[in-house]
Write an enzyme that holds these catalytic residues in place. Structure first.
Site, PDB file in Angstrom:
ATOM      1  N   ASP A  43      -0.976 -12.233   8.800  1.00 19.03           N
ATOM      2  CA  ASP A  43      -0.031 -10.894   8.306  1.00 19.03           C
ATOM      3  C   ASP A  43       1.328 -11.634   8.246  1.00 19.03           C
ATOM      4  O   ASP A  43       1.572 -11.139   7.058  1.00 19.03           O
ATOM      5  CB  ASP A  43      -0.317  -9.861   9.331  1.00 19.03           C
ATOM      6  CG  ASP A  43      -1.233  -8.921   8.842  1.00 19.03           C
ATOM      7  OD1 ASP A  43      -1.742  -8.659   8.928  1.00 19.03           O
ATOM      8  OD2 ASP A  43      -1.255  -7.911  10.363  1.00 19.03           O
ATOM      9  N   ALA A  44       1.773 -12.056   9.230  1.00 17.70           N
ATOM     10  CA  ALA A  44       3.309 -13.004   9.001  1.00 17.70           C
ATOM     11  C   ALA A  44       3.106 -13.954   7.667  1.00 17.70           C
ATOM     12  O   ALA A  44       3.935 -13.963   7.296  1.00 17.70           O
ATOM     13  CB  ALA A  44       3.488 -13.756   9.857  1.00 17.70           C
ATOM     14  N   ASP A  47       3.384 -11.186   4.296  1.00 18.02           N
ATOM     15  CA  ASP A  47       4.117 -10.862   4.329  1.00 18.02           C
ATOM     16  C   ASP A  47       5.362 -11.459   3.786  1.00 18.02           C
ATOM     17  O   ASP A  47       6.232 -11.120   2.744  1.00 18.02           O
ATOM     18  CB  ASP A  47       5.268 -10.124   5.867  1.00 18.02           C
ATOM     19  CG  ASP A  47       4.080  -9.179   6.316  1.00 18.02           C
ATOM     20  OD1 ASP A  47       3.565  -8.417   5.041  1.00 18.02           O
ATOM     21  OD2 ASP A  47       4.099  -9.233   7.783  1.00 18.02           O
ATOM     22  N   SER A  92       0.399   1.929  -1.166  1.00 15.55           N
ATOM     23  CA  SER A  92       0.889   0.516   0.216  1.00 15.55           C
ATOM     24  C   SER A  92       2.533   0.713   0.530  1.00 15.55           C
ATOM     25  O   SER A  92       2.706   1.736   0.350  1.00 15.55           O
ATOM     26  CB  SER A  92       0.433  -0.598  -0.417  1.00 15.55           C
ATOM     27  OG  SER A  92       1.188  -1.301  -1.798  1.00 15.55           O
ATOM     28  N   GLU A 126       7.661   4.817  13.867  1.00 18.74           N
ATOM     29  CA  GLU A 126       5.531   5.114  14.962  1.00 18.74           C
ATOM     30  C   GLU A 126       4.972   3.966  14.174  1.00 18.74           C
ATOM     31  O   GLU A 126       5.475   3.173  13.875  1.00 18.74           O
ATOM     32  CB  GLU A 126       5.361   6.378  13.371  1.00 18.74           C
ATOM     33  CG  GLU A 126       4.750   5.755  12.584  1.00 18.74           C
ATOM     34  CD  GLU A 126       3.605   6.776  11.101  1.00 18.74           C
ATOM     35  OE1 GLU A 126       2.468   5.862  10.702  1.00 18.74           O
ATOM     36  OE2 GLU A 126       4.486   7.729  11.353  1.00 18.74           O
ATOM     37  N   LYS A 128       2.415   0.644  13.332  1.00 24.47           N
ATOM     38  CA  LYS A 128       2.489   0.441  12.315  1.00 24.47           C
ATOM     39  C   LYS A 128       1.187  -0.302  12.852  1.00 24.47           C
ATOM     40  O   LYS A 128       0.693  -0.875  13.528  1.00 24.47           O
ATOM     41  CB  LYS A 128       2.804  -0.338  11.386  1.00 24.47           C
ATOM     42  CG  LYS A 128       1.886  -0.779  10.097  1.00 24.47           C
ATOM     43  CD  LYS A 128       3.085  -1.846   9.338  1.00 24.47           C
ATOM     44  CE  LYS A 128       2.197  -1.876   7.600  1.00 24.47           C
ATOM     45  NZ  LYS A 128       1.204  -2.615   8.230  1.00 24.47           N
ATOM     46  N   ASP A 130      -3.006  -1.510  12.972  1.00 23.79           N
ATOM     47  CA  ASP A 130      -3.281  -2.615  11.999  1.00 23.79           C
ATOM     48  C   ASP A 130      -5.109  -2.349  12.168  1.00 23.79           C
ATOM     49  O   ASP A 130      -5.630  -2.636  12.584  1.00 23.79           O
ATOM     50  CB  ASP A 130      -2.661  -4.156  12.886  1.00 23.79           C
ATOM     51  CG  ASP A 130      -3.497  -4.813  11.711  1.00 23.79           C
ATOM     52  OD1 ASP A 130      -4.454  -5.326  10.650  1.00 23.79           O
ATOM     53  OD2 ASP A 130      -3.891  -5.843  12.538  1.00 23.79           O
ATOM     54  N   GLU A 184      -5.555   5.840  10.560  1.00 20.98           N
ATOM     55  CA  GLU A 184      -5.966   4.263  10.165  1.00 20.98           C
ATOM     56  C   GLU A 184      -6.441   4.923  11.787  1.00 20.98           C
ATOM     57  O   GLU A 184      -6.865   5.043  12.589  1.00 20.98           O
ATOM     58  CB  GLU A 184      -4.358   3.395  11.018  1.00 20.98           C
ATOM     59  CG  GLU A 184      -5.410   2.177  10.832  1.00 20.98           C
ATOM     60  CD  GLU A 184      -4.189   1.693   9.733  1.00 20.98           C
ATOM     61  OE1 GLU A 184      -4.617   0.126   9.111  1.00 20.98           O
ATOM     62  OE2 GLU A 184      -4.105   2.694   8.901  1.00 20.98           O
ATOM     63  N   TYR A 236      -1.458  10.084  10.413  1.00 25.34           N
ATOM     64  CA  TYR A 236       0.139  10.015  10.541  1.00 25.34           C
ATOM     65  C   TYR A 236       0.401  10.450   8.773  1.00 25.34           C
ATOM     66  O   TYR A 236       1.666  10.288   8.152  1.00 25.34           O
ATOM     67  CB  TYR A 236       0.367   8.601  10.625  1.00 25.34           C
ATOM     68  CG  TYR A 236      -0.783   7.208   9.507  1.00 25.34           C
ATOM     69  CD1 TYR A 236      -0.087   7.340   8.335  1.00 25.34           C
ATOM     70  CD2 TYR A 236      -1.628   6.584  10.095  1.00 25.34           C
ATOM     71  CE1 TYR A 236      -0.850   6.536   7.762  1.00 25.34           C
ATOM     72  CE2 TYR A 236      -1.948   5.405   9.722  1.00 25.34           C
ATOM     73  CZ  TYR A 236      -2.019   5.910   7.993  1.00 25.34           C
ATOM     74  OH  TYR A 236      -2.467   4.924   8.018  1.00 25.34           O
ATOM     75  N   LYS A 324       8.059  -4.719  10.259  1.00 23.58           N
ATOM     76  CA  LYS A 324       6.920  -5.752  10.646  1.00 23.58           C
ATOM     77  C   LYS A 324       7.563  -6.616  11.755  1.00 23.58           C
ATOM     78  O   LYS A 324       9.341  -6.809  11.761  1.00 23.58           O
ATOM     79  CB  LYS A 324       7.309  -6.858   9.378  1.00 23.58           C
ATOM     80  CG  LYS A 324       6.308  -5.993   8.422  1.00 23.58           C
ATOM     81  CD  LYS A 324       4.752  -5.066   8.644  1.00 23.58           C
ATOM     82  CE  LYS A 324       3.633  -6.312   8.785  1.00 23.58           C
ATOM     83  NZ  LYS A 324       3.188  -6.976   7.605  1.00 23.58           N
ATOM     84  N   CYS A 429      -9.446 -34.774 -12.718  1.00 23.84           N
ATOM     85  CA  CYS A 429      -9.480 -33.188 -11.897  1.00 23.84           C
ATOM     86  C   CYS A 429     -10.868 -33.669 -11.861  1.00 23.84           C
ATOM     87  O   CYS A 429     -11.712 -34.872 -12.138  1.00 23.84           O
ATOM     88  CB  CYS A 429      -9.985 -32.903 -12.899  1.00 23.84           C
ATOM     89  SG  CYS A 429     -10.684 -30.640 -12.867  1.00 23.84           S
ATOM     90  N   CYS A 432     -14.323 -32.406 -13.110  1.00 21.87           N
ATOM     91  CA  CYS A 432     -14.452 -32.449 -14.720  1.00 21.87           C
ATOM     92  C   CYS A 432     -13.782 -34.091 -15.411  1.00 21.87           C
ATOM     93  O   CYS A 432     -14.162 -34.527 -15.676  1.00 21.87           O
ATOM     94  CB  CYS A 432     -13.897 -32.040 -16.179  1.00 21.87           C
ATOM     95  SG  CYS A 432     -12.574 -31.538 -16.758  1.00 21.87           S
ATOM     96  N   CYS A 447      -5.602 -29.704 -14.549  1.00 20.38           N
ATOM     97  CA  CYS A 447      -6.445 -30.147 -15.559  1.00 20.38           C
ATOM     98  C   CYS A 447      -6.330 -29.245 -16.889  1.00 20.38           C
ATOM     99  O   CYS A 447      -6.218 -28.219 -17.292  1.00 20.38           O
ATOM    100  CB  CYS A 447      -7.857 -29.647 -14.722  1.00 20.38           C
ATOM    101  SG  CYS A 447      -9.946 -30.742 -16.391  1.00 20.38           S
ATOM    102  N   CYS A 453     -14.695 -28.218 -18.257  1.00 18.34           N
ATOM    103  CA  CYS A 453     -14.223 -28.547 -16.205  1.00 18.34           C
ATOM    104  C   CYS A 453     -15.159 -26.875 -16.254  1.00 18.34           C
ATOM    105  O   CYS A 453     -14.508 -25.398 -16.057  1.00 18.34           O
ATOM    106  CB  CYS A 453     -12.689 -27.538 -16.355  1.00 18.34           C
ATOM    107  SG  CYS A 453     -12.442 -28.101 -14.856  1.00 18.34           S
TER     108      CYS A 453
END
Length: 747
Positions: A43-44, A47, A92, A126, A128, A130, A184, A236, A324, A429, A432, A447, A453
């Site tokens: 998550d860190a 973020d 989100s 509140e 959060k 996970d 959640e 929530y 966070k 590449c 290819c 490439c 390719c």
């Protein structure tokens, strides 16, 4: 992003390249987290990537990509479940990472609402959770459906599974006639340990963390498996309501609790930002003893009338933010560096690690960004990580900051093997053998093979059939890879000629391993079904660089039809070279001006470079780049792709097999500005700029940031400058703010 080149030091070209890298990484992370329940970064880290993306967009707003991670919510629903379209989109949250971010959030809310520092403004705080977001719809007190968030618009129907969770009541007393509860689904640490122990006894695969276990358990096709899993639920929030739960956020939470839902006991009403931060510290201090995973604290404006006024951005509410917790770190061995080739040809280095658990997630891969990062310097040659390079065999620090690929943050030179050699980044590449070219100012090597390719071709085809594109049932990534290797499909048009080209397409396919009469017929039926496609989905499916889902839909809404879009692209095509030539000339002028200690003559350069470009070409370019959300970077990519003979021919072959539906127009009957392009400039006093834009778009108007010949109306407040001057020169209607309110009154 740790020790990478700072946002302030990025050039415009470096910023564009960095935004592309971030968009790719974040999209992959969203799919891994939301669709596959198999995150491979923390998550860190996630973020940190989003934060860097936002910072670059703030410094270079004109470079914001149409597929910007800032505009994305979740990922597409997984196969195997029925789909439910959310009556209200599930959004989100914006993220904050330090105290200053919270103070800025409070100030931005006050500015939007025109509140002074002395005016009261309360918030709730509140934990959060996970877990996995879930929406529960009740009618007349009975649970009638449950849906995951999915991509925010469409989720998975998990109603039968939700009924097995003890914390979710199936009947309510005293509830509104229509009530959608959001919350959640999660799993406690103790239940997670017991589940993994049972999995081990059965010879099953252990889950990486409680969030994965909860998500995987809820999304079982057999509800009996879900019933056997110890899932829990915190409520929530809410969606559709026939009657309000309360006039405050805290009151609504109390009401949900009285209806029988579990709500988090650490939720608290805070009168000031100082109280919000104090509650954050209190929750953080209890984090290790809560018995379930949290990754931060969510703040919400308590007054629901204020929430209504604040409204939403494209993917996040203005009235809430997630604060966070700090990222987590771990040390492990870098076993190998692999080079992957993406659909745009970018060569991306990936660290293969000795697996290590970071914050409850087992990490075995990490991003190394680009060749400069491996060498220990930024794009300008300045040292990062104190100039330490990264080598196979090194002992490295892994930074977990989100469920995207983690990052290698540092190297312990004291543990470097004597045999470790500097990594040589390939100049050809690996797929290819074509030259891998790094253009001036670009952080990424690409490439040059294009369609020859196989990595690019296969990745483009995978994107073409992906869920947000053509979404052809039965034709997923594995099938695309196999059909490509067998020579059955080399470009998108081949999909729609597959059956005809093999004459007994059905017979040829059903004789392959894993296919039978029914599955083969189902595939051909699914392909035929997708011959009718919306314009926006087609544009996104083409996989053009910088043209993501949001930009594709913006283009579709603006031009309306494929014919109009193709005509506009053909008209504007010569402008792409003029723009690129201008940018090169401007860069050179800036360099010379800096060297000579004078002011750069940028306007003179621009005028000189564009003077020989025909008026209709300039008008077509202005129309394209004037679309809100479509800048020069997207426009050049679009025009360049359509300007390449082979790519255009491939697109034309595809289009010949399709029935492309015109873009839907908003239902704005009676609106005086429906279909018009409106520009706001100067100072607005009765409404903030954000509110004005949102109101105009709700009435069917297109809001642009620049004035062009396509502009229908300019709303000019005090202090209007060059935009008003240009509008007068073009004969565009100009009104003031009062005139705007008079115009839309009653609409």
């Amino acid at each position: 992003m740790g020790q990478e080149i700072s946002v302030e030091a990025l050039s415009e070209k470096e910023a564009a390249a960095e935004l592309e890298r971030l968009a790719t990484a974040l999209a992959a992370a969203n799919t891994a987290y939301h669709t596959q329940d198999a995150p491979d970064i923390s998550d860190a880290h996630y973020d940190a990537l989003k934060r860097r993306n936002a910072a670059i967009e703030a410094r270079f707003p004109e470079l914001k990509r149409s597929d910007s991670p800032s505009d994305q919510v979740g990922a597409a629903p997984a196969e195997g479940f029925g789909k439910i379209r959310h009556a209200q989109r599930m959004m989100s949250l914006s993220n904050a990472f330090d105290d200053d971010d919270i103070l800025s959030f409070d100030q931005s809310v006050r500015r939007y609402l025109a509140l002074s520092e002395a005016d009261p403004l309360a918030y709730t705080a509140e934990p959060k959770i996970d877990g996995l977001s879930l929406a529960l719809r009740y009618e007349n007190g009975a649970l009638v459906q449950a849906a995951t968030r999915g991509d925010g618009t469409v989720g998975e129907n998990v109603t039968a599974n939700a009924r097995t969770i003890g914390d979710i009541p199936t009947h309510l007393t005293g509830a509104p006639k229509t009530l959608e509860i959001r919350g959640e689904v999660y799993m406690s640490h103790a239940d997670f340990a017991d589940l993994n122990a049972r999995q081990a006894q059965r010879g099953g695969k252990a889950f990486a963390n409680p969030r994965n276990a909860a998500a995987g358990s809820l999304r079982q096709l057999d509800p009996n498996i879900t019933k056997d899993r110890p899932l829990r639920f915190f409520a929530y929030s809410w969606g559709v309501l026939s009657d309000a739960l309360s006039d405050t956020q805290m009151g609504a939470i109390d009401r949900m609790k009285s209806l029988g839902f579990q709500t988090n006991p650490l939720t608290k009403r805070c009168a000031t930002p100082a109280e919000m931060l104090a509650q954050y510290r209190e929750i953080e201090a209890q984090r290790a003893t809560l018995g379930y995973d949290i990754d931060g604290v969510v703040y919400k404006v308590d007054d629901l009338a204020f929430q209504d006024r604040l409204g939403f951005r494209s993917t996040t509410p203005r009235w809430a933010i997630a604060h966070k917790f700090p990222a987590e770190l771990a040390w492990t061995r870098l076993e190998a560096i692999d080079i992957q080739v993406g659909r745009t040809g970018a060569l991306s280095p990936v660290a293969r690690l000795t697996p290590v658990t970071v914050g409850g997630v087992v990490v075995s891969n990490a991003t190394l960004h680009n060749e400069d990062y491996i060498a220990g310097c930024d794009a300008n040659g300045a040292p990062i990580r104190e100039g330490k390079d990264i080598r196979e065999g090194d002992w490295v620090k892994v930074y977990r900051a989100g469920d995207v690929i983690p990052k290698v943050a540092d190297v312990d030179l004291s543990k470097r093997p004597e045999t470790a050699k500097p990594f040589t980044f390939p100049t050809t590449c690996p797929e290819c053998g074509s030259d891998a070219i790094r253009e001036e100012g670009d952080a990424v090597r690409r490439c040059s093979g294009g369609l020859i390719c196989p990595a690019q071709a296969v990745e483009k085809l995978k994107h073409f059939v992906s869920r947000s594109a053509f979404d052809i049932e039965g034709l997923g990534a594995k099938q695309v890879e196999q059909f490509y290797l067998d020579g059955w499909i080399r470009e998108p048009a081949d999909i729609f000629t597959l059956k005809d080209r093999y004459g007994g397409g059905l017979k040829a396919l059903k004789n392959r391993e894993g296919w039978g009469d029914k599955s083969a017929q189902n595939l051909f039926d699914a392909i035929d079904e997708k011959r009718t496609i919306a314009l926006g989905r087609l544009l996104f499916a083409l996989g053009l660089r910088h043209v993501g889902e949001v930009a594709a839909n913006d283009l579709a809404r603006h031009y309306g039809s494929w014919a109009a879009l193709a005509e506009a692209i053909d008209a504007a095509k010569p402008a792409a070279e003029a723009y690129l030539a201008t940018e090169r000339a401007l860069d050179e002028e800036r360099r010379l001006a800096s060297k000579e200690g004078r002011r750069a003559n940028l306007s003179v350069i621009r005028k000189a470079m564009w003077k020989d470009v025909p008026g209709p070409v300039q008008a077509a370019w202005d129309d394209l780049t004037g679309i809100d959300g479509i800048g020069a970077t997207v426009a050049v990519s679009l025009l360049t792709s359509f300007g390449q003979e082979a790519e255009r021919a491939s697109i034309d072959r595809l289009v010949a097999h399709l029935d492309i539906q015109d873009a839907e127009r908003p239902q704005t009957e009676g609106s005086p500005v429906a279909g018009k392009t409106v520009v706001f400039t100067g100072t607005l006093t009765r409404m903030t700029r954000a509110e004005a834009k949102a109101r105009a778009e709700s009435l069917g108007a297109k809001v642009s940031g620049s004035v062009s010949s396509k502009t229908d109306l300019l709303v000019a407040g005090p202090g209007a400058g060059s935009k008003e001057t240009k509008a007068r020169e073009l004969g565009i209607d100009i009104i003031d703010e009062d005139g705007w309110f008079d115009l839309i009154a009653g609409a």
